[in-house]
Write a protein that holds these residues in place. Structure first.
Motif, PDB file in Angstrom:
ATOM      1  N   SER A 105     -16.139  41.963  -6.993  1.00  0.00           N
ATOM      2  CA  SER A 105     -16.759  42.050  -5.669  1.00  0.00           C
ATOM      3  C   SER A 105     -17.172  40.669  -5.193  1.00  0.00           C
ATOM      4  N   ILE A 106     -17.098  40.512  -3.889  1.00  0.00           N
ATOM      5  CA  ILE A 106     -17.655  39.314  -3.259  1.00  0.00           C
ATOM      6  C   ILE A 106     -19.019  39.695  -2.708  1.00  0.00           C
ATOM      7  N   ALA A 107     -20.053  39.030  -3.187  1.00  0.00           N
ATOM      8  CA  ALA A 107     -21.405  39.325  -2.707  1.00  0.00           C
ATOM      9  C   ALA A 107     -21.575  38.789  -1.281  1.00  0.00           C
ATOM     10  N   LEU A 108     -22.269  39.570  -0.472  1.00  0.00           N
ATOM     11  CA  LEU A 108     -22.527  39.200   0.923  1.00  0.00           C
ATOM     12  C   LEU A 108     -24.032  39.083   1.141  1.00  0.00           C
ATOM     13  N   ASN A 109     -24.444  37.987   1.730  1.00  0.00           N
ATOM     14  CA  ASN A 109     -25.831  37.802   2.146  1.00  0.00           C
ATOM     15  C   ASN A 109     -25.868  37.747   3.664  1.00  0.00           C
ATOM     16  N   LYS A 110     -26.746  38.523   4.262  1.00  0.00           N
ATOM     17  CA  LYS A 110     -26.870  38.542   5.718  1.00  0.00           C
ATOM     18  C   LYS A 110     -28.315  38.230   6.083  1.00  0.00           C
ATOM     19  N   VAL A 147     -25.363  48.237  10.560  1.00  0.00           N
ATOM     20  CA  VAL A 147     -24.420  47.759   9.547  1.00  0.00           C
ATOM     21  C   VAL A 147     -23.573  46.638  10.131  1.00  0.00           C
ATOM     22  N   PHE A 148     -23.434  45.579   9.337  1.00  0.00           N
ATOM     23  CA  PHE A 148     -22.558  44.467   9.684  1.00  0.00           C
ATOM     24  C   PHE A 148     -21.303  44.582   8.823  1.00  0.00           C
ATOM     25  N   HIS A 149     -20.155  44.490   9.404  1.00  0.00           N
ATOM     26  CA  HIS A 149     -18.887  44.663   8.711  1.00  0.00           C
ATOM     27  C   HIS A 149     -18.193  43.319   8.508  1.00  0.00           C
ATOM     28  N   PHE A 150     -17.495  43.227   7.351  1.00  0.00           N
ATOM     29  CA  PHE A 150     -16.831  41.977   6.991  1.00  0.00           C
ATOM     30  C   PHE A 150     -15.431  42.276   6.465  1.00  0.00           C
ATOM     31  N   THR A 151     -14.534  41.333   6.625  1.00  0.00           N
ATOM     32  CA  THR A 151     -13.164  41.439   6.128  1.00  0.00           C
ATOM     33  C   THR A 151     -12.829  40.186   5.340  1.00  0.00           C
ATOM     34  N   ALA A 152     -12.330  40.405   4.110  1.00  0.00           N
ATOM     35  CA  ALA A 152     -11.875  39.287   3.282  1.00  0.00           C
ATOM     36  C   ALA A 152     -10.359  39.253   3.351  1.00  0.00           C
ATOM     37  N   ASP A 153      -9.838  38.188   3.887  1.00  0.00           N
ATOM     38  CA  ASP A 153      -8.391  37.992   3.960  1.00  0.00           C
ATOM     39  C   ASP A 153      -7.979  37.146   2.757  1.00  0.00           C
ATOM     40  N   CYS A 154      -7.298  37.796   1.782  1.00  0.00           N
ATOM     41  CA  CYS A 154      -6.981  37.133   0.506  1.00  0.00           C
ATOM     42  C   CYS A 154      -5.498  36.841   0.374  1.00  0.00           C
ATOM     43  N   ALA A 183     -12.415  45.095   2.753  1.00  0.00           N
ATOM     44  CA  ALA A 183     -13.540  45.233   3.673  1.00  0.00           C
ATOM     45  C   ALA A 183     -14.824  45.501   2.913  1.00  0.00           C
ATOM     46  N   GLY A 184     -15.932  45.061   3.516  1.00  0.00           N
ATOM     47  CA  GLY A 184     -17.252  45.332   2.972  1.00  0.00           C
ATOM     48  C   GLY A 184     -18.269  45.320   4.096  1.00  0.00           C
ATOM     49  N   SER A 185     -19.528  45.573   3.768  1.00  0.00           N
ATOM     50  CA  SER A 185     -20.555  45.655   4.807  1.00  0.00           C
ATOM     51  C   SER A 185     -21.912  45.321   4.218  1.00  0.00           C
ATOM     52  N   VAL A 186     -22.864  45.084   5.158  1.00  0.00           N
ATOM     53  CA  VAL A 186     -24.261  44.847   4.806  1.00  0.00           C
ATOM     54  C   VAL A 186     -25.107  45.737   5.707  1.00  0.00           C
ATOM     55  N   MET A 187     -25.998  46.472   5.107  1.00  0.00           N
ATOM     56  CA  MET A 187     -26.972  47.255   5.868  1.00  0.00           C
ATOM     57  C   MET A 187     -28.206  46.398   6.032  1.00  0.00           C
ATOM     58  N   ALA A 246      -8.556  35.633  -6.683  1.00  0.00           N
ATOM     59  CA  ALA A 246      -7.966  35.471  -5.356  1.00  0.00           C
ATOM     60  C   ALA A 246      -8.686  34.371  -4.582  1.00  0.00           C
ATOM     61  N   SER A 247      -7.997  33.836  -3.593  1.00  0.00           N
ATOM     62  CA  SER A 247      -8.596  32.887  -2.642  1.00  0.00           C
ATOM     63  C   SER A 247      -8.737  33.619  -1.315  1.00  0.00           C
ATOM     64  N   CYS A 248      -9.980  33.782  -0.878  1.00  0.00           N
ATOM     65  CA  CYS A 248     -10.238  34.659   0.259  1.00  0.00           C
ATOM     66  C   CYS A 248     -11.065  33.945   1.320  1.00  0.00           C
ATOM     67  N   THR A 249     -10.751  34.278   2.576  1.00  0.00           N
ATOM     68  CA  THR A 249     -11.555  33.849   3.717  1.00  0.00           C
ATOM     69  C   THR A 249     -12.253  35.081   4.271  1.00  0.00           C
ATOM     70  N   ILE A 250     -13.591  35.002   4.343  1.00  0.00           N
ATOM     71  CA  ILE A 250     -14.391  36.163   4.746  1.00  0.00           C
ATOM     72  C   ILE A 250     -14.838  35.956   6.184  1.00  0.00           C
ATOM     73  N   ASN A 251     -14.540  36.933   7.020  1.00  0.00           N
ATOM     74  CA  ASN A 251     -14.912  36.906   8.429  1.00  0.00           C
ATOM     75  C   ASN A 251     -15.840  38.070   8.725  1.00  0.00           C
ATOM     76  N   GLU A 252     -16.812  37.790   9.601  1.00  0.00           N
ATOM     77  CA  GLU A 252     -17.674  38.865  10.093  1.00  0.00           C
ATOM     78  C   GLU A 252     -16.981  39.529  11.269  1.00  0.00           C
ATOM     79  N   ASP A 253     -16.938  40.871  11.191  1.00  0.00           N
ATOM     80  CA  ASP A 253     -16.304  41.599  12.287  1.00  0.00           C
ATOM     81  C   ASP A 253     -17.151  41.480  13.540  1.00  0.00           C
ATOM     82  N   PRO A 254     -16.508  41.403  14.708  1.00  0.00           N
ATOM     83  CA  PRO A 254     -17.270  41.261  15.962  1.00  0.00           C
ATOM     84  C   PRO A 254     -17.992  42.537  16.378  1.00  0.00           C
ATOM     85  N   SER A 255     -17.701  43.615  15.750  1.00  0.00           N
ATOM     86  CA  SER A 255     -18.364  44.874  16.107  1.00  0.00           C
ATOM     87  C   SER A 255     -19.767  44.905  15.485  1.00  0.00           C
ATOM     88  N   LEU A 256     -20.642  44.120  16.073  1.00  0.00           N
ATOM     89  CA  LEU A 256     -22.008  44.005  15.552  1.00  0.00           C
ATOM     90  C   LEU A 256     -22.816  45.247  15.893  1.00  0.00           C
TER      91      LEU A 256
END
Length: 787
Positions: A538-543, A557-564, A571-575, A593-603
């Motif tokens: 898992s990739i830990a997410l701090n928000k 909930v904030f949604h995130f996508t890891a493009d690896c 996909a993952g999320s933070v409550m 893996a080498s991943c770029t994590i983006n926050e989804d715009p659907s805030l």
């Protein structure tokens, strides 16, 4: 005669002597009066010595009253038949193989006669050393092999006369007290002869030791109990006939050369010795012990029946039969079913031991036997590997030894061999890769295996361990032996190496397989497969949210996508918690893996009266690992700022209106204070605003006392009361009304008296106090409107 003929004649005489010696042994029976002499035609170019040898042989072995038949045409087909033997009822057959070979048909009848005991005894004198021996040595070797399984070879030729010594260790030695030495010459010695069969050897050689193979043997004895497995006749075979030639039989010189002046002669020695050998209870009919395993080969844990046979003697019962047999390790007695038919003997053969004893036995002429079931324990399966998988069970006869009787015994060791045949199983290992794995070199890997087998008779083999090394691609195999060749084997993986970096083994339990053993030559293979897959982590997410309201609640909930890349998107999320922060994760990300994590715009919906700022920048984790650094994202909340409308109305003033600016202040508590204005230009009303007021604030809007100058002849009335707006919204506004009052005209006023002056002063004071109260918040509903 020439040297060649002398050699041939010498060999013939030596063979004749041995034959005579054996024939006398056979004639030991007092009733042995029918004697058959077999030879080729003595006139077929045979030297006088050969003729002399046959004649002297007949003299030595016969006595007055004996019936002698001389068949001298063995080279002629059809001379010898079974009917001839039946009609003659021969007690002794003297066989003289001279320079000329027997007709093959006659030779076969002779072999049948020895095998079926058409006569009790045969004395063979084969002229093996003459210059033209006609393959007599080969014929003699074949007889020994056929009659008793004795495999001998011929020595280099002996080209002279020589003394021959009695084997004093032989059981037959006591029969030959007057024949400690005999004389012969021009022959081949027999080599590799079992010591118990040796009668005469080269003079000066050490006496044969029981159980050994002996070289330089002149005469061999095959007792009836050994001949053709106890069914044949007694056979005495010599590699010479020259013992009966004139010089060796009588001494001196018969005028044809090779004089004998040694004083050693053979006349009169042979008949008494052979008579004793062949008498009732004589050595030629000594009881013999033999043994066999059935079957001769077993599998680990298998059982074979050991049969110990005691061949009887034709004269009567063999008494005092004693057998002592110790099984070679690891053989043991399988059960308590041992049995015998040796009269009232006592047999001891306890299961699990290796000792077999029989005492006080009696064997009839047909013989008796002991049967014992013998097992090759499966615990000793490692002994079933060639070439060490054969065990020889030996009984060494002798008084107080492995076999003896009251009538004596043939001291040739009795042996039987049991072979253990094990199997093998090939343990094959294959490593498979699941899709998404990064295939790598596996050649350093070794897998530990246990092999546990059970035979088809439910014998459990001790478990074996092995290692299987695999190649680059993850394949490898290793044979495991010995194992049971029947039944089944369970192969279980016991040690599995660590998975390659960023991968894991799919199987949570080490694999195992059961294989039914295949009969040879089929190969039994146990295939075990292990599967590798990409490890997931898992990739830990701090928000964190900057600008979160102090009294805020959970923000969604904030949604995130890891493009690896080739490792896919995940996909993952933070409550978000009530404090404006939270943690979460993106699960099932391929490790490494080498991943770029983006926050989804659907805030999530922002708190009331707030708006989200720009999305945080993407985060890159070049090597995703368990416990690796988190991807941290900070979002900004901004308060919505509103513009509150202001409406100003002036009443009571001139029609030309008022010119000037009316200033206002909104006191919004913790949200601050904000100012605005309404400017009138020759007007009695107008609008303005207070800008940048936080939406949702609770504000009190008040007019500042710094009013514009009142028109001439007018004065401003009291300030309008403060207005409250709670909460501030997009449509919030406040209206204020100011009133102008005309001033009174100036008139002459009498000078007041002191008393009147005091009253005027009091009036002014009271009027001022009234104005002060109005400014402190009295409301004139008719003068303003609030929206």
């Amino acid at each position: 005669m020439g040297a060649t003929d002398r050699i041939a004649a010498g060999l013939l005489r030596a063979h004749w002597w041995v034959g005579l010696f054996l024939c006398m042994a056979l004639l030991a029976n007092a009733n042995a009066r029918n004697i058959l002499v077999l030879s080729t035609n003595s006139q077929l170019g045979v030297s006088p010595d050969s003729v002399d040898s046959v004649n002297n042989e007949i003299i030595e072995f016969t006595a007055p009253g004996d019936n002698v038949s001389h068949l001298s045409t063995m080279q002629t087909p059809g001379t010898l038949t079974q009917a001839y033997f039946t009609a003659g009822n021969f007690d002794l057959v003297l066989v003289n193989r001279l320079a000329y070979a027997f007709d093959p048909g006659n030779a076969q009848v002779l072999s049948d006669a020895m095998q079926n005991r058409w006569a009790d005894a045969f004395a063979l004198f084969y002229d093996t050393g003459g210059a033209s021996d006609g393959a007599a040595a080969t014929d003699l070797i074949n007889v020994l092999q056929t009659a008793a399984g004795i495999t001998v070879s011929a020595s280099a030729p002996i080209g002279y006369d020589t003394p021959l010594a009695l084997n004093t260790n032989s059981v037959y030695a006591s029969n030959f007290g007057g024949a400690q030495q005999v004389r012969g010459g021009y022959f081949f010695y027999m080599n590799n002869v079992p010591a118990a069969n040796v009668l005469f050897v080269q003079n000066g050689d050490p006496m044969p030791l029981n159980g050994t193979l002996v070289n330089n043997v002149y005469t061999v004895v095959i007792p009836g109990s050994q001949s053709y497995s106890g069914k044949g006749a007694c056979i005495a075979a010599s590699a010479d006939i020259s013992m009966f030639e004139f010089r060796n039989y009588f001494g001196g010189d018969n005028g044809i050369g090779n004089p004998n002046n040694t004083g050693l002669t053979n006349q009169g020695k042979l008949r008494p010795a052979f008579t004793a050998l062949l008498s009732t209870g004589g050595g030629c009919w000594t009881p013999v012990v033999s043994k066999t395993f059935t079957p001769v080969s077993v599998t680990p844990g298998g059982v074979s029946t050991l049969t110990i046979n005691v061949a009887g003697i034709p004269q009567g019962d063999t008494t005092g039969v004693s057998i002592s047999d110790t099984l070679p390790a690891p053989l043991i007695i399988a059960d308590n079913s041992a049995s015998h038919n040796c009269g009232a003997a006592q047999l001891t053969a306890a299961a699990g031991t290796n000792s077999i004893t029989l005492t006080g036995g009696t064997a009839p002429p047909a013989g008796c036997s002991v049967t014992v079931k013998v097992q090759w324990p499966i615990a000793n399966i490692n002994d079933c590997v060639a070439p060490n998988n054969v065990r020889t069970n030996t009984i060494t006869p002798g008084a107080g030894a492995g076999f003896s009787t009251d009538q004596g015994q043939f001291n040739n060791p009795a042996t039987a061999q049991l072979t253990c045949t094990a199997g093998s199983i090939t343990v094959a290992k294959n490593v498979a890769w699941q899709p998404g794995s990064v295939v790598s070199d596996l050649s350093a890997m070794q897998f530990g295996m246990d092999v546990a087998c059970t035979s088809d008779t439910n014998q459990v083999m001790p478990a074996k361990t092995t290692n299987v090394a695999v190649d680059t691609a993850g394949s490898g195999s290793t044979p495991v032996a010995p194992v049971v060749p029947n039944g089944s084997c369970v192969v279980t993986e016991t040690i599995r190496p660590s998975a390659p970096a960023n991968h894991e083994w799919v199987e949570t339990t080490l694999p195992s397989t059961t294989q039914t053993m295949q009969a040879a030559p089929a190969v039994t293979t146990a295939n075990i497969t292990n599967t590798l897959r990409r490890s997931l982590t898992s990739i830990a997410l701090n928000k964190n949210v900057t600008g979160w309201p102090a009294t805020g609640t959970g923000g969604g909930v904030f949604h995130f996508t890891a493009d690896c890349g080739t490792d896919g998107q995940h996909a993952g999320s933070v409550m978000l918690a009530a404090n404006g922060s939270g943690t979460g994760s993106i699960a099932n990300v391929p490790q490494g893996a080498s991943c770029t994590i983006n926050e989804d715009p659907s805030l999530p919906t922002p708190p009331q009266n707030y708006i989200w700022g720009a999305l945080p920048a993407p985060q890159t984790i070049a090597d995703v690992q368990p416990g690796g650094p988190p991807a941290s994202f900070n979002n900004t909340l901004s308060r919505l700022l509103m513009t509150m409308g202001l409406t100003k109305t002036v009443t009571g003033g001139p029609s030309a209106g008022v010119t000037g600016t009316f200033n206002f202040i909104a006191n919004c508590g913790v949200d601050g204070s904000f100012t605005g204005a309404v400017a009138l230009n020759a007007a009695s009303s107008g609008t303005g605003s207070i800008t940048s007021v936080p939406m949702g604030a609770s504000c009190a809007i008040g007019e500042q006392p710094s009013l514009p100058a009142a028109p001439d002849g007018y004065v401003w009335g009291a300030l309008p009361a403060d207005q409250s707006i709670n909460p501030v919204q997009t449509t919030s506004s406040a209206s204020f009304e100011n009133k102008l009052n005309k001033t009174a005209p100036i008139a002459a006023t009498p000078v007041p008296t002191v008393r009147e002056g005091a009253l005027v002063l009091l009036s002014i004071v009271l009027a001022g106090f009234a104005m002060f109260r109005l400014r402190r918040g009295r409301t004139n509903p008719a003068a303003m409107t609030v929206h």
